[in-house]
Write an enzyme that holds these catalytic residues in place. Structure first.
Site, PDB file in Angstrom:
ATOM      1  CG  ASP A   3      -1.652  -1.130   1.575  1.00  0.00           C
ATOM      2  OD1 ASP A   3      -1.604  -2.095   0.810  1.00  0.00           O
ATOM      3  OD2 ASP A   3      -2.307  -1.111   2.621  1.00  0.00           O
ATOM      4  CD  GLU A 186      -7.121  -5.059   3.829  1.00  0.00           C
ATOM      5  OE1 GLU A 186      -6.571  -5.822   4.633  1.00  0.00           O
ATOM      6  OE2 GLU A 186      -6.844  -5.050   2.620  1.00  0.00           O
TER       7      GLU A 186
END
Ligand code: FRU
Length: 502
Positions: A3, A186
């Protein structure tokens, strides 16, 4: 890497932190890697910013500039940069914790070069039973005069408010019972955008989830509504679309995840710029690369439009990408019936910015582009008149044996636009394609791993003739690394393909 984290603009620099294992090219003891750029294109890698500590690994989170020094973490007169991230501890019971994840602060007073973890961590321990409690994205909400944190909690997201980034108060939850997609939520991101057509302000919640993406595995949906400082409420027409479609997706490809946006981009710029991780948890650890694994998409602008179907985000590469364009190759309009090779030089095929126009076919014609190499490997992208969907087909784009999930089927995305003329923009790189169709209304990001670069490209049609309206194809210039002023290695031979892409 995985990420993107801590996206923030400060003092002339865009910061890009990222989930990173400094020890191996596979997910491991996660730290925050760090890079900076002045133009979103040329990036300088800096030392790792945050590493694991007794509270656990440094999982995803955000950075804000605390302009008024509300946290008191900056010396007088210096606004600190404050990172809000999740510490994840697999051995949480041994560490005396009841839950593995809590929210922590770190701060920097030297333009992000060095970071100090806050002594009062965790600032937001997990108050409940849901183990998944992570990925804080923080922004200042002027109307309610507080910092607002969006946080993923299991199958929904929650919002917390704070006057000083240290003390957090629960505000509300969003996501249960809306008919959107499940999976583990998420990396939420909540921000306002101005609707291009009406000038009104709407709030956008970008929401990653795994699994349940539109073509399997990880995916990013988004929601449009209002935020009053406590609750996020869906726009009624958008709520109906979520129920009807089971989710409205930011990117329909398999390889764009954990998308979040930059904070503190100056108002004079006015853009909402986001970036995603170009991979999918279905196979991220197994892709056939060696010295690197994981990459980002190109930075993209998110624009909010009012369409006949309701509010929708249009997603396009940042305009800075155009500075890499070389001399264009113009392809004239023609009828396509079968397969028609385009005369492009080898390097342009696998590293280019392509603007193509087609007419929407009247019947069930499939058309598009085939990228291929001498080994018979090929990648196809195009539109299917029978289904009204764009598609990406990487089933023969290389040996898929590394994962049975990588190339199990053809991936597709519905075309939202209704115009006869179809505009496709393709950003091609050695191991990825980013498709922006109809001015960014439909986006697909896909990776592929051919054993040798694709060095030829053809137009094709199946099931009938296609009307191609011409193209402008720009070779993309090499990116010079800011560190050493040397061209970054780009794969050019078979061996390079696997080893050199720093
Ligand atoms: C999303 C994610 C986050 C987490 C991080 C761990 O890809 O699973 O939820 O913070 O990756 O690396």
């Amino acid at each position: 890497m995985n990420d993107p984290n801590g996206l923030v603009y400060f003092d002339g620099e865009y910061h890009l932190f990222y989930q990173y294992n400094p020890h191996a090219a596979v997910w491991g003891p996660i730290s925050w890697g760090h890079a900076v750029s002045r133009d979103l294109i040329h990036w300088e890698n800096l030392p790792v910013a945050l590493g694991p500590d007794k509270w656990g690994q440094a999982w995803s989170g955000s950075v804000v500039v605390d302009w008024r020094n509300s946290s008191g973490l900056g010396p007088k007169g210096t606004p600190p940069m404050v990172a809000v991230y999740t510490a994840h501890n697999r051995e949480f019971k041994a560490a005396g914790l009841t839950q593995p994840e809590g929210q922590h602060l770190a701060y920097s007073t030297d333009r992000g070069r060095t970071w100090v973890k806050y002594a009062g961590n965790p600032v937001l321990p997990n108050p409940g039973d849901e183990r998944n409690f992570r990925d804080p994205k923080v922004a200042w909400h002027a109307a309610s005069h507080q910092w607002v944190m969006a946080l993923a909690e299991g199958d929904h997201s929650v919002f917390y408010g704070s006057p000083d980034l240290k003390n957090w108060r629960y505000l509300s939850a969003f996501g249960k019972g809306i008919g959107g997609h499940g999976g583990t939520w998420e990396c939420p991101d909540l921000f306002p955008l101005t609707v291009r057509e009406s000038g009104e302000t709407k709030w956008v919640l970008v929401q990653s989830l795994n699994a349940g993406g539109p073509n399997g595995g990880s995916g990013v949906q988004y929601f449009i509504g209002d935020f009053d400082g406590t609750h996020f409420t869906l726009d009624p027409q958008f709520a109906a679309a979520v129920r009807r479609l089971g989710g409205v997706w930011l990117d329909w490809g398999r390889d764009d995840y954990a998308v979040v946006s930059w904070s503190d981009v100056p108002a004079s710029d006015g853009r909402r710029i986001a970036i995603g991780w170009m991979a999918n948890w279905d196979y991220a650890a197994k892709v056939p690369t060696e010295r690197w694994r994981g990459a980002m998409t190109v930075p993209r602008t998110l624009a909010l439009h009012k369409t006949p179907a309701g509010f929708r985000l249009f997603v396009n590469p940042v305009r800075e990408m155009e500075t890499l364009r070389g001399t264009p190759h113009v392809v004239s309009a023609r009828r396509v019936d079968g397969r028609l090779a385009l005369a492009l030089d080898r390097d342009t095929v696998s590293q280019s910015d392509m603007l193509l126009r087609f007419d929407r076919p009247a019947g069930p014609v499939r058309f598009g582009l085939i990228f291929s190499n001498a080994r018979g490997e090929e990648f196809r992208v195009g539109y299917d008149g029978a289904t009204g969907r764009y598609f990406s087909d990487r089933r023969k784009a290389g040996d898929p044996a590394f994962s049975d999930r990588f190339a199990a089927g053809v991936h597709s995305a519905p075309r939202d636009a209704t115009t006869v003329q179809m505009k496709l923009r393709l950003l091609m790189d050695a191991a990825s394609m980013e498709l922006f169709a109809d001015e960014g209304r439909t986006v697909m990001t896909e990776t592929f791993f051919p054993s040798q670069k694709f060095d030829r490209v053809s137009l094709f049609s199946e099931g009938g003739r296609a009307q191609f309206r011409g193209a402008v194809i720009y070779p993309m210039n090499r990116i010079w690394s800011a560190q050493d002023r040397q061209p970054v290695d780009m794969p050019s031979h078979d061996a390079d393909m696997k080893t050199k892409r720093g």
